[in-house]
Design a protein around this motif. Structure first.
Motif, PDB file in Angstrom:
ATOM      1  N   LYS A   1      25.368  96.797  73.527  1.00  0.00           N
ATOM      2  CA  LYS A   1      26.709  96.401  74.034  1.00  0.00           C
ATOM      3  C   LYS A   1      26.925  94.969  74.590  1.00  0.00           C
ATOM      4  O   LYS A   1      27.901  94.671  74.620  1.00  0.00           O
ATOM      5  CB  LYS A   1      27.060  97.372  75.126  1.00  0.00           C
ATOM      6  N   ASP A   2      25.569  94.591  74.929  1.00  0.00           N
ATOM      7  CA  ASP A   2      25.708  93.165  75.156  1.00  0.00           C
ATOM      8  C   ASP A   2      26.416  92.167  73.863  1.00  0.00           C
ATOM      9  O   ASP A   2      27.392  91.138  74.368  1.00  0.00           O
ATOM     10  CB  ASP A   2      24.557  92.562  75.451  1.00  0.00           C
ATOM     11  N   ARG A   3      26.139  92.599  72.699  1.00  0.00           N
ATOM     12  CA  ARG A   3      26.903  91.977  71.630  1.00  0.00           C
ATOM     13  C   ARG A   3      28.596  91.881  71.818  1.00  0.00           C
ATOM     14  O   ARG A   3      28.849  90.587  71.618  1.00  0.00           O
ATOM     15  CB  ARG A   3      26.394  92.651  70.303  1.00  0.00           C
TER      16      ARG A   3
ATOM     17  N   ILE B   1      21.383  83.267  80.224  1.00  0.00           N
ATOM     18  CA  ILE B   1      21.063  84.437  79.778  1.00  0.00           C
ATOM     19  C   ILE B   1      21.551  85.232  78.592  1.00  0.00           C
ATOM     20  O   ILE B   1      21.261  85.850  77.726  1.00  0.00           O
ATOM     21  CB  ILE B   1      21.103  85.488  81.018  1.00  0.00           C
ATOM     22  N   LEU B   2      23.078  84.595  78.295  1.00  0.00           N
ATOM     23  CA  LEU B   2      23.898  85.245  77.324  1.00  0.00           C
ATOM     24  C   LEU B   2      23.209  84.707  75.791  1.00  0.00           C
ATOM     25  O   LEU B   2      23.509  85.312  74.815  1.00  0.00           O
ATOM     26  CB  LEU B   2      25.057  84.827  77.455  1.00  0.00           C
ATOM     27  N   GLU B   3      22.583  83.776  75.730  1.00  0.00           N
ATOM     28  CA  GLU B   3      22.019  83.025  74.659  1.00  0.00           C
ATOM     29  C   GLU B   3      20.862  83.913  74.137  1.00  0.00           C
ATOM     30  O   GLU B   3      20.157  83.590  73.210  1.00  0.00           O
ATOM     31  CB  GLU B   3      21.388  81.592  74.864  1.00  0.00           C
ATOM     32  N   THR B   4      20.413  84.809  74.863  1.00  0.00           N
ATOM     33  CA  THR B   4      19.219  85.748  74.503  1.00  0.00           C
ATOM     34  C   THR B   4      19.711  86.921  73.834  1.00  0.00           C
ATOM     35  O   THR B   4      18.922  87.701  73.442  1.00  0.00           O
ATOM     36  CB  THR B   4      18.381  86.061  75.753  1.00  0.00           C
ATOM     37  N   ILE B   5      20.898  86.922  73.933  1.00  0.00           N
ATOM     38  CA  ILE B   5      21.699  88.258  72.886  1.00  0.00           C
ATOM     39  C   ILE B   5      21.060  88.154  71.560  1.00  0.00           C
ATOM     40  O   ILE B   5      21.654  87.382  70.931  1.00  0.00           O
ATOM     41  CB  ILE B   5      22.967  88.396  73.363  1.00  0.00           C
ATOM     42  N   GLY B   6      20.700  89.618  70.949  1.00  0.00           N
ATOM     43  CA  GLY B   6      20.596  89.644  69.608  1.00  0.00           C
ATOM     44  C   GLY B   6      19.097  89.260  69.122  1.00  0.00           C
ATOM     45  O   GLY B   6      18.380  89.212  70.121  1.00  0.00           O
TER      46      GLY B   6
ATOM     47  N   LEU C   1      29.637  92.738  80.075  1.00  0.00           N
ATOM     48  CA  LEU C   1      30.374  91.875  80.714  1.00  0.00           C
ATOM     49  C   LEU C   1      30.370  91.472  82.161  1.00  0.00           C
ATOM     50  O   LEU C   1      30.622  90.466  82.539  1.00  0.00           O
ATOM     51  CB  LEU C   1      31.874  92.954  80.784  1.00  0.00           C
ATOM     52  N   ALA C   2      29.526  92.123  82.853  1.00  0.00           N
ATOM     53  CA  ALA C   2      29.262  91.763  84.221  1.00  0.00           C
ATOM     54  C   ALA C   2      28.398  90.485  84.201  1.00  0.00           C
ATOM     55  O   ALA C   2      28.411  89.658  84.881  1.00  0.00           O
ATOM     56  CB  ALA C   2      28.700  93.000  85.034  1.00  0.00           C
ATOM     57  N   MET C   3      27.323  90.525  83.122  1.00  0.00           N
ATOM     58  CA  MET C   3      26.478  89.302  83.007  1.00  0.00           C
ATOM     59  C   MET C   3      27.231  88.253  82.612  1.00  0.00           C
ATOM     60  O   MET C   3      27.026  87.028  83.001  1.00  0.00           O
ATOM     61  CB  MET C   3      25.369  89.602  81.906  1.00  0.00           C
TER      62      MET C   3
ATOM     63  N   VAL D   1      30.225  89.959  75.234  1.00  0.00           N
ATOM     64  CA  VAL D   1      30.356  88.807  75.115  1.00  0.00           C
ATOM     65  C   VAL D   1      31.354  88.203  73.970  1.00  0.00           C
ATOM     66  O   VAL D   1      32.142  87.407  74.330  1.00  0.00           O
ATOM     67  CB  VAL D   1      29.141  88.039  74.669  1.00  0.00           C
ATOM     68  N   LYS D   2      31.462  89.018  72.980  1.00  0.00           N
ATOM     69  CA  LYS D   2      32.327  88.599  71.902  1.00  0.00           C
ATOM     70  C   LYS D   2      33.860  89.009  72.262  1.00  0.00           C
ATOM     71  O   LYS D   2      34.606  88.058  72.038  1.00  0.00           O
ATOM     72  CB  LYS D   2      32.076  89.406  70.705  1.00  0.00           C
TER      73      LYS D   2
END
Length: 451
Positions: free
Chosen positions: A44-46, A7-12, A79-81, A49-50
């Motif tokens: 805030k997902d961006r 799922i993290l690859e869908t950010i942005g 952060l939880a994801m 993860v960074k």
């Protein structure tokens, strides 16, 4: 196959959407960078993860470790994801002013959430900053992300948000408008855009009760500026290290009420169901409309999704309690109509007398009493069907054909609630006024109010 590994690859790569109604009186085009399209429903997902990637790279967080953060909810979501995907534990501290839905979401992802008081100094041992710092010292193999002073926060926006906006506008952006909290979004995005074109204006939107605006204007950290506010996700009572004020051109403050009202307006007029800070962002822009001209291209960053605010800014009662919503009530309807004596009929009177009363007073609904107590009701619609079926019923006593009593509500019941109570089966509602006298509101009264 066109698939993502996690799922993290869908950010942005969130969309830029034109605003059409709310900004129609402005001389320029305004676009919203709609960040709730990120998987965690916020910008805030961006940075979450960074920060995690940088902590891993620097060896500050090792496999199986614990992520600690003080968060209003959105950073915690990111952060939880990431923790679920990468195998970390999470402990978050937050304040008691944040919506319950935010903490529920964090717990749904397996995080532990600790609620701390809002109205304490940052240095107070009970503040959500201090509790997070203490936990990092007490828990082995843990790392406090510290989004406020962790420069990976603004780095995330320098590397992603800024380039996306530049490319989406073909480099034509003239103004960036964004609410300011940790400083990561406004500073990181501004740093990139200013490198591309130093003439781009960066407008930071703040809330009354935050000290950021005065600090920007004077360089002074004035705690006398700090007082409680209900806006969520932006404003601060200290200056995070993520700020570089040299890339910001203006700070504009917005009231709690104006931000909340505009948030709801965004949903109703632009179909953008966003969080509290989005309304404040747009309100700040409108307050600065005199600085805009034809040919300008404005981008407003809308941080998160409205689903986290359904118990607050999207709740009529919550809004009305704070004076943010002009909500009509039973009392308002009666006042506009004028106080009138509520016509009642005794249970021992006849149906014929009830019909005559309806004609005499031009009413459709009559409460029925017995020994001065309400025991039921009769209505024109109900009588019509009964008289049509049996003409002799006119001589029957009213108590033999009783309909269900009209609902009794408080005098300050909202119009929205009254509309749910008045329906095909029930044509009126009762409430006692300040003198203790029953007043009646009917379907006709509701229609007149809405006309």
């Amino acid at each position: 196959m066109d698939v993502k590994n996690n799922i993290l690859e869908t950010i942005g790569n969130t969309p830029l959407v034109r605003l059409n109604k709310i900004t129609k009186d402005l001389p320029c085009d305004v676009y919203a960078k709609v960040e709730y399209f990120n998987p965690g429903n916020s910008i805030k997902d961006r940075m979450a993860v960074k920060m995690l990637e940088v902590a891993e790279k620097d060896g500050k967080l090792k496999p199986g470790g614990t992520i600690i953060e003080c968060t209003s909810g959105n950073t915690g979501m990111g952060l939880a994801m990431a923790a679920v995907v990468k195998g970390y534990k999470c402990i978050f501290t937050t304040t008691d002013k944040q919506s319950q839905s935010k903490t529920d979401i964090l717990r749904a992802l397996g995080a532990e959430v600790i609620i701390c008081p809002t109205n304490v100094e940052p240095e107070d041992p009970h503040s959500y900053y201090s509790v997070a710092a203490r936990l990092e010292k007490e828990i082995p193999n843990s790392f406090l992300m510290n989004q406020y002073d962790n420069l990976a926060n603004r780095q995330a926006h320098y590397e992603s948000t800024g380039p996306e906006i530049w490319n989406q506008t073909d480099g034509k952006i003239t103004h960036l408008v964004v609410t300011a909290g940790t400083g990561g979004t406004v500073t990181g995005t501004a740093m990139y855009l200013k490198e591309k074109n130093p003439d781009i204006q960066i407008w930071a939107i703040d809330v009354y009760g935050s000290l950021l605006t005065k600090y920007f204007r004077t360089g002074e950290v004035d705690l006398n500026e700090v007082h409680p506010y209900v806006s969520e996700g932006f404003g601060e009572d200290f200056v995070p290290q993520n700020y570089d004020m040299s890339v910001i051109d203006h700070f504009e403050q917005v009231t709690d009420k104006d931000g909340a009202v505009m948030t709801r307006k965004l949903a109703r007029e632009e179909a953008l169901f966003c969080g509290y800070s989005a309304g404040s962002c747009i309100q700040g822009l409108l307050q600065l409309k005199s600085k805009l001209k034809k040919g300008d291209l404005v981008v407003c960053i809308l941080h998160d999704h409205g689903s986290r605010y359904v118990a607050k800014v999207y709740n009529d009662q919550w809004m009305a309690e704070r004076g943010y919503l002009e909500v009509k009530t039973f009392k308002d309807i009666v006042s506009a109509r004028g106080l009138q004596r509520t016509i009642t009929i005794s249970s021992d009177q006849t149906v014929a007398e009830a019909v005559n009363m309806m004609k005499q007073f031009d009413i459709e609904h009559i409460p029925v009493t017995e020994n001065d107590e309400l025991i039921g009701a009769i209505s024109e619609n109900g009588l019509f069907q009964k008289v049509f079926d049996n003409p002799d019923i006119r001589n029957e006593k009213v108590k033999n054909i009783l309909e269900r009593s009209f609902p009794i509500v408080s005098y300050d019941t909202t119009l929205e609630k009254l509309r749910t109570l008045i329906n095909k089966e029930n044509g009126a509602v009762l409430a006692k006024d300040e003198t203790g006298t029953f007043q009646i509101v009917t379907k006709y009264d509701i229609i007149q109010t809405l006309a």
